[in-house]
Write an enzyme that holds these catalytic residues in place. Sequence first.
Site, PDB file in Angstrom:
ATOM      1  N   SER A 191       0.693  -1.224   0.240  1.00 44.39           N
ATOM      2  CA  SER A 191       0.011  -0.087  -0.076  1.00 44.39           C
ATOM      3  C   SER A 191       0.868   1.273   0.008  1.00 44.39           C
ATOM      4  O   SER A 191       0.378   2.282  -0.398  1.00 44.39           O
ATOM      5  CB  SER A 191      -1.054   0.136   1.262  1.00 44.39           C
ATOM      6  OG  SER A 191      -0.189  -0.005   2.446  1.00 44.39           O
ATOM      7  N   HIS A 219      -5.457  -4.503  -1.072  1.00 50.07           N
ATOM      8  CA  HIS A 219      -5.445  -3.555  -2.262  1.00 50.07           C
ATOM      9  C   HIS A 219      -5.769  -4.159  -3.547  1.00 50.07           C
ATOM     10  O   HIS A 219      -5.538  -3.143  -4.596  1.00 50.07           O
ATOM     11  CB  HIS A 219      -4.295  -2.770  -2.041  1.00 50.07           C
ATOM     12  CG  HIS A 219      -4.030  -2.127  -0.811  1.00 50.07           C
ATOM     13  ND1 HIS A 219      -4.659  -0.626  -0.658  1.00 50.07           N
ATOM     14  CD2 HIS A 219      -3.445  -2.328   0.317  1.00 50.07           C
ATOM     15  CE1 HIS A 219      -4.325  -0.322   0.676  1.00 50.07           C
ATOM     16  NE2 HIS A 219      -3.720  -1.251   1.166  1.00 50.07           N
ATOM     17  N   LYS A 250     -12.019  -1.413   1.022  1.00 50.46           N
ATOM     18  CA  LYS A 250     -11.491  -0.540   0.074  1.00 50.46           C
ATOM     19  C   LYS A 250     -12.316  -0.700  -1.286  1.00 50.46           C
ATOM     20  O   LYS A 250     -13.267   0.087  -1.214  1.00 50.46           O
ATOM     21  CB  LYS A 250      -9.785  -1.011  -0.287  1.00 50.46           C
ATOM     22  CG  LYS A 250      -9.262  -0.958   1.204  1.00 50.46           C
ATOM     23  CD  LYS A 250      -7.787  -1.244   1.168  1.00 50.46           C
ATOM     24  CE  LYS A 250      -7.076  -1.526   2.444  1.00 50.46           C
ATOM     25  NZ  LYS A 250      -7.373  -0.496   3.568  1.00 50.46           N
TER      26      LYS A 250
END
Length: 400
Positions: A191, A219, A250
């Site tokens: 990240s 992610h 996310k």
Amino acid sequence: MTHGFDLNDRLEQRDAQNLRRHLEVAESVSARTRFADDPKGEPPAFGDEAVVFASNNYLGLADDSRVQRAAELGARTVGTGAGASRLVTGDTQVHRALERDLAASKGAERALVFSSGYAANIGTIDALAPDVVFSDELNHASIIDGCRVGASETVVYDHCDADDLRAKMERRAADAPGDEQWLVVTDSVFSMDGDIAALSAICDATDEYGASLMVDEAHATGLFGDSGGGVVQREGLSDRVDVQLGTLSKALASQGGYIAGDETLIEYLLNAARSFVFSTGLSPPNAAAAREALRIARETDRATELWDTVATLRDGLETMGYEVLGETHILPVVVGDRGDALELADRLRDHGIVAPAIRPPTVPEGTARIRVAPMATHTADDIAQCLDAFRTAGTEVGVL
Ligand SMILES: Cc1ncc(COP(=O)(O)O)c(C=O)c1O
């Protein structure tokens, strides 16, 4: 003699001033692409309008009306909270349906939803309780904390370096008893650097020593692979990864985390992962929202829109002379000096762009950066504004 705590001292050590700045930004910035009005009628902190290039709401689904309706329906039909652990009375059809869809998207037999990705990492590593965890040096804090919570020994290998992993396994194998259980853990997309683990080579090393492999796709979920299953799916490695972690917080625009794997793994975790057993189930609106976001991610080419934006931004920033790390939708723009990075972030805000400075100790000294995270919903005007802001602000700060 005193045995008390001096919290002022601790705050000083933690660079509390800088953390406070983050909170001030966060107070005025929602997960949405842009904000113009404060719901309480107060003026937003960054002028009339600012465009957010700092959210992990990568597909821009957090304010999608279909996802909002799903959350609303979840709240109305099931309730705003699960009310108890899933193992007591907190288990609902919404959770089960979400887990079926997540397993299908990952090409796994089964999935288990936790109340956050953080809880999923901690609970899973602790429950698996390997003798040794081999962990990439830049793994997320929730993996590191998972290693700390359990009794396992942790061996850290160099970032994204499968050769170093193999060398460390070889050394351990020479010294340790043959019946030790080993778990290799890595993020797929990192990240802060926006790079991708060498998963195929890691699978080879792991297979060679008969270790288990866990990949954190926080992610990557919803963005990589045919059904948004992540980098593992994109690289055709689903059969070689024992534990796949994803988050709902996310790209899936909700809150929560999950583990996907085979029946035995999931059955074991739902009995043994303390952060699952002893924590209230994910809230039904969050489960319903994540399920709808997953459907949209799988059935539309939303991710393609994001990749187009990423390419335009990366190209524009590099052409200006910025160093942009990585190879993914996370664009770390390296500035170097932490003061310059903070000033650049402030100037970007003056020009209507919200993108935070990431400084040591989160990243190594001398590599302070602005982390630019575009969303699929950014328009051509937003992208142009972002690039203009980087050009002007970079010149003002003297980093261009
Ligand atoms: C790689 C990684 N794993 C796990 C997590 C934790 O996920 P959550 O925010 O759902 O707790 C994060 C969150 O930032 C992350 O970046």
